[in-house]
Design an enzyme around this catalytic site. Structure first.
Site, PDB file in Angstrom:
ATOM      1  N   ASP A 125     139.991  38.858   7.542  1.00  0.00           N
ATOM      2  CA  ASP A 125     138.553  38.959   7.326  1.00  0.00           C
ATOM      3  C   ASP A 125     137.946  37.610   7.692  1.00  0.00           C
ATOM      4  O   ASP A 125     138.380  36.575   7.184  1.00  0.00           O
ATOM      5  CB  ASP A 125     138.256  39.301   5.866  1.00  0.00           C
ATOM      6  CG  ASP A 125     136.791  39.628   5.637  1.00  0.00           C
ATOM      7  OD1 ASP A 125     136.422  40.796   5.836  1.00  0.00           O
ATOM      8  OD2 ASP A 125     136.027  38.704   5.280  1.00  0.00           O
ATOM      9  N   ILE A 126     136.951  37.625   8.575  1.00  0.00           N
ATOM     10  CA  ILE A 126     136.296  36.382   8.981  1.00  0.00           C
ATOM     11  C   ILE A 126     135.483  35.868   7.799  1.00  0.00           C
ATOM     12  O   ILE A 126     134.647  36.584   7.254  1.00  0.00           O
ATOM     13  CB  ILE A 126     135.391  36.603  10.209  1.00  0.00           C
ATOM     14  CG1 ILE A 126     136.215  37.094  11.406  1.00  0.00           C
ATOM     15  CG2 ILE A 126     134.645  35.307  10.555  1.00  0.00           C
ATOM     16  CD1 ILE A 126     135.379  37.504  12.611  1.00  0.00           C
TER      17      ILE A 126
ATOM     18  N   ASP B  94     128.096  39.450  17.232  1.00  0.00           N
ATOM     19  CA  ASP B  94     128.926  40.287  18.106  1.00  0.00           C
ATOM     20  C   ASP B  94     129.817  39.433  19.002  1.00  0.00           C
ATOM     21  O   ASP B  94     130.988  39.757  19.225  1.00  0.00           O
ATOM     22  CB  ASP B  94     128.051  41.204  18.968  1.00  0.00           C
ATOM     23  CG  ASP B  94     127.438  42.346  18.188  1.00  0.00           C
ATOM     24  OD1 ASP B  94     127.785  42.545  17.002  1.00  0.00           O
ATOM     25  OD2 ASP B  94     126.587  43.053  18.772  1.00  0.00           O
TER      26      ASP B  94
ATOM     27  N   GLU C 259     133.779  42.816  10.002  1.00  0.00           N
ATOM     28  CA  GLU C 259     134.522  41.632  10.431  1.00  0.00           C
ATOM     29  C   GLU C 259     135.965  41.675   9.965  1.00  0.00           C
ATOM     30  O   GLU C 259     136.607  40.642   9.811  1.00  0.00           O
ATOM     31  CB  GLU C 259     133.820  40.358   9.949  1.00  0.00           C
ATOM     32  CG  GLU C 259     133.834  40.137   8.465  1.00  0.00           C
ATOM     33  CD  GLU C 259     132.700  40.815   7.694  1.00  0.00           C
ATOM     34  OE1 GLU C 259     132.543  40.471   6.523  1.00  0.00           O
ATOM     35  OE2 GLU C 259     131.997  41.682   8.233  1.00  0.00           O
TER      36      GLU C 259
ATOM     37  N   ASN D  16     125.441  36.179  11.258  1.00  0.00           N
ATOM     38  CA  ASN D  16     124.468  37.195  11.675  1.00  0.00           C
ATOM     39  C   ASN D  16     123.061  36.842  11.205  1.00  0.00           C
ATOM     40  O   ASN D  16     122.099  36.955  11.956  1.00  0.00           O
ATOM     41  CB  ASN D  16     124.857  38.567  11.125  1.00  0.00           C
ATOM     42  CG  ASN D  16     125.778  39.331  12.030  1.00  0.00           C
ATOM     43  OD1 ASN D  16     125.881  39.061  13.209  1.00  0.00           O
ATOM     44  ND2 ASN D  16     126.473  40.297  11.473  1.00  0.00           N
TER      45      ASN D  16
END
Length: 177
Positions: free
Chosen positions: A52-53, A69, A95, A60
């Site tokens: 998971d980022i 993106d 993500e 965003n």
């Protein structure tokens, strides 16, 4: 024309298995491969790592969804370029990404996953001329011969991931069996 029909069939299969944005495998394909793995009757060993980022939402919110993106695409490409071709990298949503390493035990996977974490920290990402540093939290579980429930495997990795998130992020946590 049989050739044209075969080409269309191949394109539809690829579309059903591929994440549109990142061009890596999607959750559907990952689950298909995981189901095949747990159905094996012989000795099966694999490692599932859920990535998971960290702090993706602010990317965003601050820089816009196009920048987000771009981060997702580069993250996916990095994972794909740095795993064995026999393994699977998939985007499972938002993500979150999964690396499924076949014929691998946890002690073999951990150095590889730690190298991936280090590489992600070094990933050259620029938004509007400013360098962005990414980190990731990883929940890892070993798929054992006794595993027959794909959901249980994912839940183990997810619990480890969220333990890492709760403990400060930018870390790798191995799930308890």
């Amino acid at each position: 024309n049989i050739t044209a029909a075969k080409q269309i069939e191949m394109q539809l299969t690829e579309l059903s298995q591929t994440d549109e944005l990142t061009k890596i495998y999607n959750r559907r394909y990952l689950m298909q491969r995981l189901r095949q793995l747990v159905k094996k009757t012989d000795e099966k060993y694999a490692v599932l790592a859920l990535f998971d980022i960290d702090f993706f939402k602010p990317i965003n919110d601050t820089h816009g969804h196009d920048a987000g993106d771009d981060v997702l695409v580069k993250f996916a490409q990095f994972l794909r370029d740095n795993i064995r071709t026999s393994d699977v990298v998939a985007r499972t949503g938002g993500e979150e990404f999964v690396v499924l390493m076949f014929d691998t035990k946890i002690d073999q996977a951990l150095p590889i996953l730690q190298n991936l974490m280090h590489g992600i920290r070094q990933l050259p990402l620029y938004i509007n001329g400013n360098q962005l540093r990414l980190t990731t939290t990883i929940g890892v579980t070993e798929v054992l011969p006794s595993d027959h429930d794909t959901n249980a495997i994912l839940v183990r990795a997810d619990r480890a991931l969220y333990q890492g998130k709760n403990d400060g992020r930018d870390q790798l946590v191995v799930a308890d069996h």
